[in-house]
Structures are given as C-alpha cells and as structure tokens.
Enzyme design. Structure first.
Site, PDB file in Angstrom:
ATOM      1  N   SER A 123       0.622 -19.246  43.060  1.00  0.00           N
ATOM      2  CA  SER A 123       2.588 -19.051  42.815  1.00  0.00           C
ATOM      3  C   SER A 123       2.524 -18.052  43.780  1.00  0.00           C
ATOM      4  O   SER A 123       3.060 -18.291  45.019  1.00  0.00           O
ATOM      5  CB  SER A 123       2.195 -17.910  41.197  1.00  0.00           C
ATOM      6  OG  SER A 123       3.507 -17.422  41.445  1.00  0.00           O
ATOM      7  N   HIS A 124       3.537 -16.738  43.467  1.00  0.00           N
ATOM      8  CA  HIS A 124       3.754 -15.950  44.756  1.00  0.00           C
ATOM      9  C   HIS A 124       2.727 -15.685  45.784  1.00  0.00           C
ATOM     10  O   HIS A 124       3.661 -14.004  46.322  1.00  0.00           O
ATOM     11  CB  HIS A 124       5.327 -14.980  43.764  1.00  0.00           C
ATOM     12  CG  HIS A 124       4.026 -13.854  42.855  1.00  0.00           C
ATOM     13  ND1 HIS A 124       3.972 -14.715  41.747  1.00  0.00           N
ATOM     14  CD2 HIS A 124       4.193 -12.771  42.779  1.00  0.00           C
ATOM     15  CE1 HIS A 124       2.741 -13.301  40.988  1.00  0.00           C
ATOM     16  NE2 HIS A 124       3.123 -12.563  41.503  1.00  0.00           N
ATOM     17  N   ASP A 181       9.739 -19.079  44.758  1.00  0.00           N
ATOM     18  CA  ASP A 181       8.528 -18.438  45.150  1.00  0.00           C
ATOM     19  C   ASP A 181       7.503 -19.676  46.150  1.00  0.00           C
ATOM     20  O   ASP A 181       8.538 -20.982  45.903  1.00  0.00           O
ATOM     21  CB  ASP A 181       8.025 -17.851  43.980  1.00  0.00           C
ATOM     22  CG  ASP A 181       7.920 -18.511  43.466  1.00  0.00           C
ATOM     23  OD1 ASP A 181       8.416 -19.469  43.135  1.00  0.00           O
ATOM     24  OD2 ASP A 181       6.209 -18.456  42.806  1.00  0.00           O
ATOM     25  N   ASP A 219       5.116 -21.259  44.237  1.00  0.00           N
ATOM     26  CA  ASP A 219       5.200 -22.657  43.482  1.00  0.00           C
ATOM     27  C   ASP A 219       6.408 -23.322  42.850  1.00  0.00           C
ATOM     28  O   ASP A 219       5.876 -24.132  42.292  1.00  0.00           O
ATOM     29  CB  ASP A 219       3.916 -22.629  42.851  1.00  0.00           C
ATOM     30  CG  ASP A 219       4.057 -21.359  41.095  1.00  0.00           C
ATOM     31  OD1 ASP A 219       4.618 -20.125  41.341  1.00  0.00           O
ATOM     32  OD2 ASP A 219       3.378 -21.848  40.041  1.00  0.00           O
ATOM     33  N   ASP A 271       8.189 -21.625  40.859  1.00  0.00           N
ATOM     34  CA  ASP A 271       8.547 -21.340  39.338  1.00  0.00           C
ATOM     35  C   ASP A 271       9.346 -19.917  38.996  1.00  0.00           C
ATOM     36  O   ASP A 271       9.363 -19.537  38.507  1.00  0.00           O
ATOM     37  CB  ASP A 271       6.867 -21.070  38.152  1.00  0.00           C
ATOM     38  CG  ASP A 271       6.116 -19.998  38.855  1.00  0.00           C
ATOM     39  OD1 ASP A 271       6.414 -19.658  39.894  1.00  0.00           O
ATOM     40  OD2 ASP A 271       5.324 -19.859  38.003  1.00  0.00           O
ATOM     41  N   ARG A 272       9.606 -19.176  39.717  1.00  0.00           N
ATOM     42  CA  ARG A 272      10.455 -17.998  40.447  1.00  0.00           C
ATOM     43  C   ARG A 272      11.428 -17.920  41.076  1.00  0.00           C
ATOM     44  O   ARG A 272      11.562 -19.762  42.070  1.00  0.00           O
ATOM     45  CB  ARG A 272       9.465 -17.071  40.589  1.00  0.00           C
ATOM     46  CG  ARG A 272       8.295 -16.238  40.251  1.00  0.00           C
ATOM     47  CD  ARG A 272       7.305 -15.720  40.450  1.00  0.00           C
ATOM     48  NE  ARG A 272       5.928 -15.672  39.726  1.00  0.00           N
ATOM     49  CZ  ARG A 272       5.358 -13.785  39.095  1.00  0.00           C
ATOM     50  NH1 ARG A 272       6.660 -13.205  39.914  1.00  0.00           N
ATOM     51  NH2 ARG A 272       5.245 -13.753  38.329  1.00  0.00           N
ATOM     52  N   LYS A 274       7.863 -21.310  33.897  1.00  0.00           N
ATOM     53  CA  LYS A 274       9.519 -21.178  34.586  1.00  0.00           C
ATOM     54  C   LYS A 274       9.958 -22.398  35.556  1.00  0.00           C
ATOM     55  O   LYS A 274       8.756 -22.725  36.127  1.00  0.00           O
ATOM     56  CB  LYS A 274       9.288 -19.780  34.341  1.00  0.00           C
ATOM     57  CG  LYS A 274       7.711 -19.565  35.278  1.00  0.00           C
ATOM     58  CD  LYS A 274       8.236 -18.002  35.232  1.00  0.00           C
ATOM     59  CE  LYS A 274       7.008 -17.589  36.081  1.00  0.00           C
ATOM     60  NZ  LYS A 274       5.942 -16.455  35.373  1.00  0.00           N
TER      61      LYS A 274
END
Length: 565
Positions: free
Chosen positions: A114-115, A280, A282, A284-285, A380
């Site tokens: 992710s982030h 971010d 991947d 999703d943010r 998300k």
C-alpha cells in the site's frame, strides 16, 4: 501433454500472519529461501483454487515481477485453470477489485504494501482478495496463517517465465495466462459512474482559472491518472506529475498526506492551482488539496455523501446508507442525519464496509486514513474519490454560473450547513513495541477502573477545560453476520462532545505504529470566522490534554509525531 509437478521440501517461518491488508515485511525477508513460496503455497492450501480463475496484480514495487513468476509456478502446480495478470504485473488495488468482479474470478493475489515505501531495503506485501473483490476475512487469513505454521513442502511446475511486458494470452504449464491492459477496464468503470462530459465541459470552459494537478507519487496510479485526466478529460500533460510507476516510488514515501505529498502541496501553492490530488502506492488512498484548502478525509467522504445523489449519475437511484471507520470524524453522521440515512460506525478495515455493501446496506464510506469509496468495488478507491470531487465541483458550478465554486467554497458551504468537526491524526511510526504496549495497557487500566471518569483537565496554553465523560474500548458486532470484533481502539470522550482515540496500527512492516486521533465539533451557529479557522489552532488545547492524559511522550519516548494530518 502432462506437466510434472515437483514437490519441494521446506520448513515453516515464524511470523507469517497476514492481516486483511496481507502479509507485509521487508523485501529482504521475502527474499529468504522458501519464504515467499511458503506463503503462496499456504494461500493455495487455504482457498482451494483448483480449476478456478485468479487475478494477479500489484503496485509495481520492487520484487513484484519475481513474485508473479513464483505465483504462476506454484498456482499452476496447484491446479489453477487461469490467471489474469496486469500488464507488467501492475494493477491498482481498486482496479484489481474491479477485474475480479467484472470477470467473475475466484479471487486475486495482490502484491502491495500500500502506502509503505518500496525498494530493496523497504517493504513488500502479498494480499489475498475474495470473489467479491474485497480483502480476505479473518477466517481465511487465519487459515492461511495456520498453514504457514505447519507447511512441510510446496508444489511447483517448471516452465519458461511468462513475459509480463506483452499483452495477450499465454500458457504456463497447463494454466492459461492472460496479460491484460492494466487501465482499460477501470477507466470504463469510472465512465459508467461519473458524468465525464460535464467534468470535461467545466474544465475546458474554465481552463484559465481552474487548473488541475494529479500526483501519482511514482506509484501505480500514474497511468490511470494520465488516461483519465489527459486522454479522457483533455487536460494538458502537465496536469499529471510523478506518473511513471517505479519499483522504489522514486525514493519517496507514497502516502498521500501533507507530509509525504509535499511536492504536490508546493506546486499547488506556487502555481496557483485550484484542484490538486494525490494517490498512494497501490491506488486505494487519496488526498484532495486546492490552493489554501486541504480537505481532511473525514470531510471528504462527508461532502461526497452530501452531493452524491444530486451530482453523480451512479447514485441517482438513491444512497442506501453511509459508513465511517470508528476513528474517522463524525462529520458524515451530520449529513446522514439530515438526509435520513443510516450511518454505520465500523472498525478500521475495509472488510467491514464490504460486508455491509454485499448486504445492500451501504453505498458510500470512508476512513480517516485517506481511504474513500463506494459499493462500485470492494476496496477503497483513490482515483474514484478524486473524480468524484471533480464531478461535484463541475455540478456545483453548473448551479452557480456567476461565481466559481472550488474546494474552499465547497468546504465553507458544508461547514455553514452542518458545522465542523475539527480533526487531526498524529502518527508515531516505528516506535518501540514495548512502549506502545505500555501506552495501551495504561489507557486500558483507566477504562477498566473508570479512573478518568468525570476528571477535568485544563490546557495550559489555551485555558480550555475538558471533562472526561466516558472511556471505552470500541467493540463491534457486525449487523450482517453477527461476528464480534473486540478491542478496536480506545476512546476518551469529553462532555463537550470532543473525543480522543488511540490505536495500534497493523499497516507497518516492523516496530509499532501508534495513531492518536483528536476531534472537536463546532456547531454552525458559531459563525464563519470560527468554522473556517485553522485546524491546529482549533485543536491545540485538546491535543495538549490528550498527550497529558495518555502519557504518550513518556511511553513512546517521542516528543513529536512522525506525521500530522
């Protein structure tokens, strides 16, 4: 033609326990002999994908291409009939969720942390998603973990590596492999949700006084941003920056907040850009930031929920319900109350939203950790949130032909109608696990013994007094399946409606991350001067009191947080 399956002996590794965000460790941990293979085999031992179709994608971080080949070797040996793989091993998390749902796949394996930072000395992750496109629930992740503790061998088929750079259909042993365009299906999905014609008309009509800048942070969303903002909406190439995915994210930290997305903030301010956004690693943010106007994630989801039915075609038939994670501010609750909608408060973790969506109870939801989304997928979705904001702004300006409505104006109108939850999050990253546990134990003792109840605490700098009205550990009973999730965060509430939340986060790869959330509500009748004030100033007294009550600095040995949002 038969393809010989090799069985390779191995022994378990400690600590391969995945959360709903998957297994996250340093790259060097995954590179240990048999380490990645053990975990991948444990997935196949747990989900029984024989004869099924699985999706593979990820954020393009370091060690992804090698891991895709590992999954193909092991998956083929375990009887997977077909893999759908993103071009160059890239699929944003939201795009992967969409692919799983659109092509009715059995599930998906996503290679992402992710982030978190990427590169040979940073983080890697492997995550399993279910057939609904959402993260695996605990019953599955627990099963995977149990398999990792008893594994003695894994199966492989040896074949030539699949060329991930070529779109088309290939084979790996007995398994079909489709390498697909990473962007096409996702862009088609967004075109079915939003009014692209309205957005384009607004942006081109106001090209001189409403400029857009999207920052991919060298994560997965650069190509998605370019396809949407440049190719579809007709904006200049300069409206997208850091748009090439890199294995180490260009040496940056691909977390879209005011600290790590500082390049976006600086460019928005110096170039007088009215609409800035970042996503971010991947995808999703997201962060929404216009000149002089930062939108907190709590406010963002509340404003999207407020305008959705009127402005966004996907919601024309109505919003089923809204939801927020417990640490997220209550701003969306005020919108729900006015519109007669049910608002759910759930623990942190997108699976809780997914359950409500699958049951037809939820349309729009968000987490304060820069995650916003809807029931169009089961993750998300950062780019979705960015386009939602552009759709709302375009619609608001259609209703206001004589005055340009931008981010700041939308925020001010919202606060004037609903009031404002001043909200901030303090992140203390990679702190001592022992110190973090002592902090949690100390607050739990207060909760158990009610020792803080009715005590009053004064801020030395502001003179404000805060009286504790309740202390509680947040537990959640899922209204869909009745499952119970305990100890999801510690809440200290005050008599004026303010609250402070403490949580140990599970998104890091080492050490502990402690998050402190601070929220103070101001009613609309307080007036514009107060409602539109500085967040840090509005929360200063409450933050002082929160640090004093929790003894956070003492337990963590930190004077300042790593990140403030």
């Amino acid at each position: 033609m038969s393809f010989p399956v090799k069985e390779i002996k191995t022994t378990p590794y400690d600590g391969q326990k995945p959360g709903t965000s998957g297994l996250r460790k340093r790259v060097k941990v995954f590179q240990q002999e048999h380490y990645t293979e053990n975990f991948v085999q444990a997935i196949f031992d747990s989900v029984d994908a024989k004869g099924q179709t699985l999706v593979i994608g990820g954020d393009g971080r370091y060690f992804s291409p090698e891991t895709v080949q590992t999954i193909l070797r092991i998956g083929s040996a375990n009887g997977v009939a077909k893999f759908i793989v993103g071009h160059n091993a890239i699929l944003s998390t939201p795009a992967a969720s969409n692919i799983i749902r659109k092509y009715k796949a059995y599930g998906g394996i996503l290679l992402t942390a992710s982030h978190n930072p990427g590169g040979p000395n940073n983080d890697f992750g492997i995550k399993y998603n279910m057939s609904n496109g959402g993260p695996a629930p605990e019953e599955v992740t627990n099963k995977i973990y149990a398999k990792t503790k008893s594994i003695s061998s894994y199966k492989v088929i040896e074949s030539d590596p699949v060329d991930l750079s070529k779109i088309g259909s290939f084979t790996y042993g007995p398994t079909k492999v489709d390498i697909i365009d990473s962007v096409k299906d996702y862009v088609e999905l967004l075109e079915s949700i939003f009014d692209f014609d309205l957005i384009q008309s607004f942006l081109l009509t106001n090209s001189d006084n409403f400029k857009v800048l999207f920052d991919g942070m060298h994560g997965v969303t650069g190509p998605y941003g370019r396809a949407i903002f440049v190719d579809k909406l007709g904006l200049p190439l300069s409206s997208v920056q850091n748009a090439v995915p890199l294995p180490d994210f260009g040496g940056g930290h691909p977390d879209p907040n005011l600290t790590y997305a500082h390049e976006l903030v600086e460019n928005v301010e110096s170039r007088n850009i009215q609409f800035g956004a970042a996503s971010d690693g991947d995808g999703d943010r997201n962060m929404i930031y216009g000149k002089g106007a930062f939108v907190t994630p709590s406010d963002s989801v509340a404003i999207i929920a407020d305008w959705a039915e009127e402005a966004i075609p996907y919601f024309k038939s109505g919003v089923k319900g809204v939801a927020r994670s417990m640490p997220t501010s209550k701003q969306i609750e005020y919108v729900a109350k006015k519109k007669g909608l049910t608002c759910y408060e759930v623990p942190t973790g997108w699976k809780f939203f997914g359950n409500l969506m699958d049951a037809g109870k939820l349309s729009i939801c968000g987490e304060e950790s820069f995650g916003t989304g809807s029931d169009h997928i089961r993750e998300k979705d950062g780019v979705w949130a960015v386009v939602a904001w552009l759709n709302i702004i375009a619609f608001a300006n259609k209703k206001s032909p004589n005055q340009l409505v931008g981010i700041k104006e939308l925020l001010q109108k919202h606060y004037a109608l609903y009031g404002r939850s001043f909200f901030s999050r303090y992140d203390y990253e990679e702190v001592s696990s022992e110190g973090a546990q002592k902090l949690v134990d100390n607050i739990n003792e207060h909760i158990t013994k009610d020792t803080l109840l009715k005590t009053t605490h004064e801020s030395k700098s502001t003179g404000q007094s805060f009286t504790v009205s309740e202390t509680v550990n947040f537990d959640y009973t899922d209204p869909v399946d009745g499952s119970v999730s305990k100890n999801q965060g510690q809440i200290i509430r005050f008599s004026d409606g303010s609250r402070v939340v403490f949580r140990l986060s599970g998104t890091g790869s080492q050490g502990a991350t402690v998050r402190m959330y601070v929220e103070r509500y101001v009613a609309p009748e307080k007036g514009a001067a107060v409602l539109n004030g500085d967040t840090a100033e509005g929360l200063k007294g409450l933050i002082e009191v929160a640090l004093e009550i929790s003894k956070l600095k003492e337990f963590l040995g930190r004077e300042k947080p790593t990140v403030i949002t």
